[in-house]
Design a protein around this motif. Structure first.
Motif, mmCIF file in Angstrom:
data_model
loop_
_atom_site.group_PDB
_atom_site.id
_atom_site.type_symbol
_atom_site.label_atom_id
_atom_site.label_comp_id
_atom_site.label_asym_id
_atom_site.label_seq_id
_atom_site.Cartn_x
_atom_site.Cartn_y
_atom_site.Cartn_z
ATOM 1 N N LEU A 76 0.828 -1.091 -0.098
ATOM 2 C CA LEU A 76 0.081 -0.084 0.065
ATOM 3 C C LEU A 76 0.915 1.150 0.105
ATOM 4 O O LEU A 76 0.508 2.109 -0.387
ATOM 5 N N ARG A 77 1.763 1.079 0.612
ATOM 6 C CA ARG A 77 2.825 2.368 0.779
ATOM 7 C C ARG A 77 3.369 2.763 -0.702
ATOM 8 O O ARG A 77 3.541 3.659 -0.999
ATOM 9 N N GLU A 78 3.702 1.432 -1.316
ATOM 10 C CA GLU A 78 4.288 1.820 -2.548
ATOM 11 C C GLU A 78 3.241 2.305 -3.546
ATOM 12 O O GLU A 78 3.369 3.125 -4.673
ATOM 13 N N GLN A 79 2.258 1.880 -3.659
ATOM 14 C CA GLN A 79 0.759 2.213 -4.356
ATOM 15 C C GLN A 79 0.640 3.703 -4.184
ATOM 16 O O GLN A 79 0.444 4.506 -5.016
ATOM 17 N N ARG A 80 0.409 3.952 -2.878
ATOM 18 C CA ARG A 80 0.005 5.550 -2.694
ATOM 19 C C ARG A 80 1.448 6.362 -3.136
ATOM 20 O O ARG A 80 1.166 7.651 -3.408
ATOM 21 N N LEU A 81 2.535 5.919 -2.802
ATOM 22 C CA LEU A 81 3.677 6.788 -3.114
ATOM 23 C C LEU A 81 3.759 7.071 -4.740
ATOM 24 O O LEU A 81 3.828 8.013 -5.051
ATOM 25 N N ALA A 82 3.499 5.991 -5.454
ATOM 26 C CA ALA A 82 3.438 6.043 -6.736
ATOM 27 C C ALA A 82 2.180 7.081 -7.263
ATOM 28 O O ALA A 82 2.506 7.795 -8.399
ATOM 29 N N ALA A 83 1.127 7.094 -6.662
ATOM 30 C CA ALA A 83 -0.039 8.054 -7.105
ATOM 31 C C ALA A 83 0.276 9.491 -6.407
ATOM 32 O O ALA A 83 -0.550 10.305 -6.788
ATOM 33 N N LEU A 84 1.123 9.762 -5.603
ATOM 34 C CA LEU A 84 1.456 11.102 -4.820
ATOM 35 C C LEU A 84 1.914 11.909 -5.970
ATOM 36 O O LEU A 84 2.878 12.046 -6.671
ATOM 37 N N ASN A 85 1.023 13.126 -6.085
ATOM 38 C CA ASN A 85 1.618 14.050 -6.674
ATOM 39 C C ASN A 85 1.156 15.530 -6.082
ATOM 40 O O ASN A 85 1.647 16.367 -6.776
ATOM 41 N N SER A 86 1.002 15.546 -4.940
ATOM 42 C CA SER A 86 0.946 16.793 -4.203
ATOM 43 C C SER A 86 1.407 16.598 -2.667
ATOM 44 O O SER A 86 1.633 15.329 -2.401
ATOM 45 N N GLY A 87 1.619 17.405 -1.896
ATOM 46 C CA GLY A 87 2.064 17.418 -0.531
ATOM 47 C C GLY A 87 3.315 18.006 -0.355
ATOM 48 O O GLY A 87 4.225 18.370 -1.396
ATOM 49 N N LYS A 88 4.023 18.035 0.759
ATOM 50 C CA LYS A 88 5.519 18.666 1.070
ATOM 51 C C LYS A 88 5.613 18.248 2.432
ATOM 52 O O LYS A 88 5.076 17.982 3.417
ATOM 53 N N ILE A 89 7.136 18.102 2.668
ATOM 54 C CA ILE A 89 7.826 17.731 3.827
ATOM 55 C C ILE A 89 8.778 18.722 3.962
ATOM 56 O O ILE A 89 9.434 18.858 3.072
ATOM 57 N N ARG A 90 8.962 19.373 5.200
ATOM 58 C CA ARG A 90 9.928 20.344 5.666
ATOM 59 C C ARG A 90 10.688 19.880 6.667
ATOM 60 O O ARG A 90 10.122 19.481 7.714
#
Length: 160
Positions: A76-90
Motif C-alpha cells: 500500500l505504501r508503494e501504491q500510494r507513493l506512486a500516486a502521490l502528486n502533491s504534498g510537502k515535507i519540510r
C-alpha cells in the motif's frame, strides 16, 4: 559557528528523492559532527519516514501487527507513493554551539495522525510497529509533536 537551514521536498520530488542521505553528507561536513552522523541519520530517517508514511500517505502502522499485514502495509505504501502528486515535507535544522545541540523539526502537509496513541501503544522490542518514538527518545531525549501530529521537533545533544 551557529547555523540554520530549511529543506522542503514537494510534489513528485517526494517520490524521486530521499533527502536524508544528502542532509547527512552536509551535516558530516560540519566540524565536529561527523562522529554523530549515524545517530543523526537514524533520527532524520525515522522522522522523514513518519512524515511520509503517516502524514502524506495516511498509512496506519497497526496494519503491521502480523506478517501478512506487514507485507500489505508496504504494498500500500508503494501504491500510494506512486500516486502521490502533491504534498510537502519540510525539514528544518539548527545548531546552537553554546548549548551543543541540534534542533530538528520535520513538518508535513498531511492531516496528522494519532501520535498520542503512539506514545502509549505497544512499543516493546517484539512489536512489529510503534518502536520509532522510543528510538527517537533514546537518541535525543526530547520529542515533541504539534499541530495534530503534522509537526515534530527533536533536540539532539552533542554531548550524549
Amino acid at each position: 559557528m551557529p547555523w540554520h537551514f530549511t529543506v522542503t521536498i514537494e510534489g513528485e520530488d517526494i517520490r524521486l528523492i530521499n533527502p536524508i542521505t544528502h542532509l547527512i553528507e552536509q551535516l558530516s561536513a560540519q566540524r565536529g559532527l561527523h562522529r554523530h552522523s549515524g545517530y543523526l541519520f537514524t533520527i532524520l530517517s525515522e522522522l522523514y519516514a513518519n512524515a511520509l508514511e503517516h502524514g502524506l500517505l495516511q498509512l496506519d502502522s497497526s496494519m503491521k501487527d502480523d506478517d501478512e499485514g506487514f507485507s500489505a502495509y508496504y504494498r500500500l505504501r508503494e501504491q500510494r507513493l506512486a500516486a502521490l502528486n502533491s504534498g510537502k515535507i519540510r525539514i528544518e535544522m539548527s545548531f546552537n554551539p553554546r548549548q551543543q545541540q541540534i534542533v530538528i523539526c520535520v513538518e508535513d502537509s498531511g492531516q496528522g495522525f494519532g501520535y498520542k496513541e503512539m506514545q502509549t501503544g505497544p512499543q516493546g522490542l517484539d512489536a512489529l510497529h510503534g518502536r520509532g518514538l522510543n528510538l527517537l527518545r533514546c537518541l535525543s531525549g526530547n520529542v515533541e509533536y504539534a499541530d495534530g501530529g503534522t509537526r515534530v521537533t527533536v533536540v539532539y545533544h552533542l554531548d550524549n
